[in-house]
Scaffold this motif. Structure first.
Motif, PDB file in Angstrom:
ATOM      1  N   LEU A 167      36.754 -22.068   1.767  1.00  0.00           N
ATOM      2  CA  LEU A 167      35.305 -22.270   2.315  1.00  0.00           C
ATOM      3  C   LEU A 167      36.219 -23.720   3.361  1.00  0.00           C
ATOM      4  CD1 LEU A 167      32.371 -22.125   2.505  1.00  0.00           C
ATOM      5  CD2 LEU A 167      32.415 -24.359  -0.067  1.00  0.00           C
ATOM      6  N   VAL A 168      36.136 -24.371   2.513  1.00  0.00           N
ATOM      7  CA  VAL A 168      36.343 -26.127   3.405  1.00  0.00           C
ATOM      8  C   VAL A 168      36.819 -25.624   5.302  1.00  0.00           C
ATOM      9  CG1 VAL A 168      35.980 -27.687   1.303  1.00  0.00           C
ATOM     10  CG2 VAL A 168      38.030 -26.977   2.054  1.00  0.00           C
ATOM     11  N   THR A 169      38.177 -24.852   3.875  1.00  0.00           N
ATOM     12  CA  THR A 169      39.247 -24.558   6.028  1.00  0.00           C
ATOM     13  C   THR A 169      38.410 -23.481   7.180  1.00  0.00           C
ATOM     14  OG1 THR A 169      40.888 -24.961   4.554  1.00  0.00           O
ATOM     15  CG2 THR A 169      41.270 -23.251   6.653  1.00  0.00           C
ATOM     16  N   ASN A 170      37.240 -22.650   6.127  1.00  0.00           N
ATOM     17  CA  ASN A 170      36.070 -21.794   7.298  1.00  0.00           C
ATOM     18  C   ASN A 170      35.503 -22.853   7.932  1.00  0.00           C
ATOM     19  OD1 ASN A 170      35.725 -18.561   7.797  1.00  0.00           O
ATOM     20  ND2 ASN A 170      33.905 -19.758   6.973  1.00  0.00           N
ATOM     21  N   TYR A 171      34.627 -23.611   7.052  1.00  0.00           N
ATOM     22  CA  TYR A 171      34.386 -24.252   7.572  1.00  0.00           C
ATOM     23  C   TYR A 171      34.748 -25.099   9.219  1.00  0.00           C
ATOM     24  CZ  TYR A 171      30.011 -23.742   5.692  1.00  0.00           C
ATOM     25  OH  TYR A 171      28.436 -23.018   4.921  1.00  0.00           O
ATOM     26  N   ARG A 172      35.926 -25.658   9.003  1.00  0.00           N
ATOM     27  CA  ARG A 172      36.989 -26.857   9.832  1.00  0.00           C
ATOM     28  C   ARG A 172      36.548 -26.213  11.198  1.00  0.00           C
ATOM     29  NH1 ARG A 172      42.458 -27.460   6.936  1.00  0.00           N
ATOM     30  NH2 ARG A 172      41.019 -28.664   5.879  1.00  0.00           N
ATOM     31  N   GLY A 173      36.805 -24.881  11.755  1.00  0.00           N
ATOM     32  CA  GLY A 173      37.206 -24.874  13.056  1.00  0.00           C
ATOM     33  C   GLY A 173      35.637 -25.043  13.570  1.00  0.00           C
ATOM     34  N   THR A 174      34.811 -24.060  13.270  1.00  0.00           N
ATOM     35  CA  THR A 174      33.295 -24.995  13.546  1.00  0.00           C
ATOM     36  C   THR A 174      32.890 -25.770  13.960  1.00  0.00           C
ATOM     37  OG1 THR A 174      32.980 -22.479  12.416  1.00  0.00           O
ATOM     38  CG2 THR A 174      31.013 -24.088  13.635  1.00  0.00           C
ATOM     39  N   PHE A 175      33.537 -26.224  12.935  1.00  0.00           N
ATOM     40  CA  PHE A 175      32.868 -28.353  12.962  1.00  0.00           C
ATOM     41  C   PHE A 175      34.075 -29.011  13.970  1.00  0.00           C
ATOM     42  CE2 PHE A 175      31.793 -29.025   8.292  1.00  0.00           C
ATOM     43  CZ  PHE A 175      30.592 -28.179   8.476  1.00  0.00           C
ATOM     44  N   ALA A 176      35.250 -28.567  14.161  1.00  0.00           N
ATOM     45  CA  ALA A 176      35.800 -28.630  14.989  1.00  0.00           C
ATOM     46  C   ALA A 176      35.148 -28.517  16.545  1.00  0.00           C
ATOM     47  CB  ALA A 176      37.558 -28.896  15.194  1.00  0.00           C
ATOM     48  N   GLN A 177      34.852 -27.147  16.936  1.00  0.00           N
ATOM     49  CA  GLN A 177      34.051 -26.676  17.893  1.00  0.00           C
ATOM     50  C   GLN A 177      33.425 -27.452  17.747  1.00  0.00           C
ATOM     51  OE1 GLN A 177      33.301 -22.548  17.629  1.00  0.00           O
ATOM     52  NE2 GLN A 177      35.923 -22.005  17.867  1.00  0.00           N
ATOM     53  N   GLU A 178      32.148 -27.965  17.573  1.00  0.00           N
ATOM     54  CA  GLU A 178      31.054 -28.585  17.322  1.00  0.00           C
ATOM     55  C   GLU A 178      31.330 -29.730  18.151  1.00  0.00           C
ATOM     56  OE1 GLU A 178      27.990 -27.797  17.731  1.00  0.00           O
ATOM     57  OE2 GLU A 178      27.787 -25.563  16.665  1.00  0.00           O
ATOM     58  N   ILE A 179      32.543 -30.637  16.983  1.00  0.00           N
ATOM     59  CA  ILE A 179      32.778 -32.239  17.790  1.00  0.00           C
ATOM     60  C   ILE A 179      33.594 -32.326  19.109  1.00  0.00           C
ATOM     61  CG2 ILE A 179      34.662 -34.437  17.167  1.00  0.00           C
ATOM     62  CD1 ILE A 179      34.417 -33.219  14.078  1.00  0.00           C
ATOM     63  N   ARG A 180      34.087 -30.747  19.454  1.00  0.00           N
ATOM     64  CA  ARG A 180      34.531 -31.571  20.735  1.00  0.00           C
ATOM     65  C   ARG A 180      33.672 -31.188  22.114  1.00  0.00           C
ATOM     66  NH1 ARG A 180      38.306 -28.188  18.648  1.00  0.00           N
ATOM     67  NH2 ARG A 180      37.764 -25.843  19.171  1.00  0.00           N
ATOM     68  N   SER A 181      32.665 -30.471  21.710  1.00  0.00           N
ATOM     69  CA  SER A 181      31.174 -30.151  22.706  1.00  0.00           C
ATOM     70  C   SER A 181      30.429 -31.527  21.928  1.00  0.00           C
ATOM     71  CB  SER A 181      30.633 -29.117  21.868  1.00  0.00           C
ATOM     72  OG  SER A 181      29.848 -28.695  22.804  1.00  0.00           O
ATOM     73  N   GLY A 182      30.061 -31.961  21.172  1.00  0.00           N
ATOM     74  CA  GLY A 182      28.855 -33.099  21.127  1.00  0.00           C
ATOM     75  C   GLY A 182      29.364 -34.121  20.361  1.00  0.00           C
ATOM     76  N   GLY A 183      30.672 -34.156  19.357  1.00  0.00           N
ATOM     77  CA  GLY A 183      31.128 -35.339  19.076  1.00  0.00           C
ATOM     78  C   GLY A 183      30.840 -34.969  17.884  1.00  0.00           C
ATOM     79  N   ILE A 184      30.533 -36.305  16.720  1.00  0.00           N
ATOM     80  CA  ILE A 184      30.329 -36.293  15.447  1.00  0.00           C
ATOM     81  C   ILE A 184      29.035 -36.943  15.710  1.00  0.00           C
ATOM     82  CG2 ILE A 184      30.032 -37.801  13.855  1.00  0.00           C
ATOM     83  CD1 ILE A 184      32.866 -36.982  13.853  1.00  0.00           C
ATOM     84  N   ASP A 185      27.849 -36.630  16.183  1.00  0.00           N
ATOM     85  CA  ASP A 185      26.190 -37.195  16.713  1.00  0.00           C
ATOM     86  C   ASP A 185      26.240 -35.523  17.188  1.00  0.00           C
ATOM     87  OD1 ASP A 185      26.050 -39.971  15.676  1.00  0.00           O
ATOM     88  OD2 ASP A 185      26.231 -40.874  18.070  1.00  0.00           O
TER      89      ASP A 185
END
Length: 204
Positions: A167-185
């Motif tokens: 579960l957490v690894t599956n979310y990790r890829g999506t989260f990484a893309q969001e961070i690359r696009s807009g940072g932590i915020d």
């Protein structure tokens, strides 16, 4: 199928801390059975009553997650970039997402059953894997592995592996893309927007 995976992939529900801590597989077996019996008997839950679902989740689920560790694992190395305030918002947003997904999936439960595999762990282990299999009529069984860690307050779930996918690894890829696009915020905004969408759907 996705709703079934959501239900059983998020069914990390265990009893509270006890003087003599039961084996984690015994906790999974006993309390999962209790919760599914409640769902079977409660028409309001199966019909999607938000208040009844929230009460069940609050009582049986929330105290037994390690949401902070789950969020850290899902965010990965980018976690260190976040300020303490951002970390707190990430944990809260991810927690809300998982809980709402679980709450929505509770209404989909019908006649699935859970088979438990033998626990392979020593008494001194502080991290264990509880392996189960969701059996459903007319479909292939789905393997569900629960990762738990021992704490002063009992066993806490920090990951679930559904059909070999963490579960957490599956979310990790999506989260990484969001961070690359807009940072932590940007990730925080995305999670909060998704939660608002789910809340709107539940309300309607």
């Amino acid at each position: 199928m996705k709703k079934i995976l959501s239900l059983f992939g998020l069914l990390f529900i265990f009893g509270g801390a006890q003087a003599a801590m039961p084996a984690p597989d015994e906790l999974v077996r006993a309390v999962t059975g209790e919760v599914l019996e409640i769902v079977r008997a409660d028409d309001a839950i199966r019909n999607g009553d938000p208040a009844r679902i929230a009460a069940l989740v609050d009582e049986k689920v929330l105290p037994h997650f390690n949401f902070r560790r789950m969020t850290m694992l899902a965010v990965g190395r980018d976690w260190r970039q976040a300020s303490p305030a951002q970390q707190d918002r990430l944990v809260e947003a991810f927690r809300t997402l998982l809980v709402r997904t679980y709450s929505n999936a509770l209404t989909q439960y019908r006649d699935q059953t859970i088979a438990f595999r033998p626990l392979r762990a020593a008494a001194t282990d502080t991290t264990v894997q509880v392996r189960t299999e969701v059996q459903q009529p007319g479909a292939q069984p789905i393997g569900i592995d629960y990762m738990l860690e021992r704490s002063d307050n009992g066993w806490k779930v920090f990951d679930v592996v559904v059909a070999g996918v963490s579960l957490v690894t599956n979310y990790r890829g999506t989260f990484a893309q969001e961070i690359r696009s807009g940072g932590i915020d940007g990730l925080i905004r995305s999670l909060e927007a998704r939660n608002a969408e789910l809340a709107s759907g539940a309300a309607s």
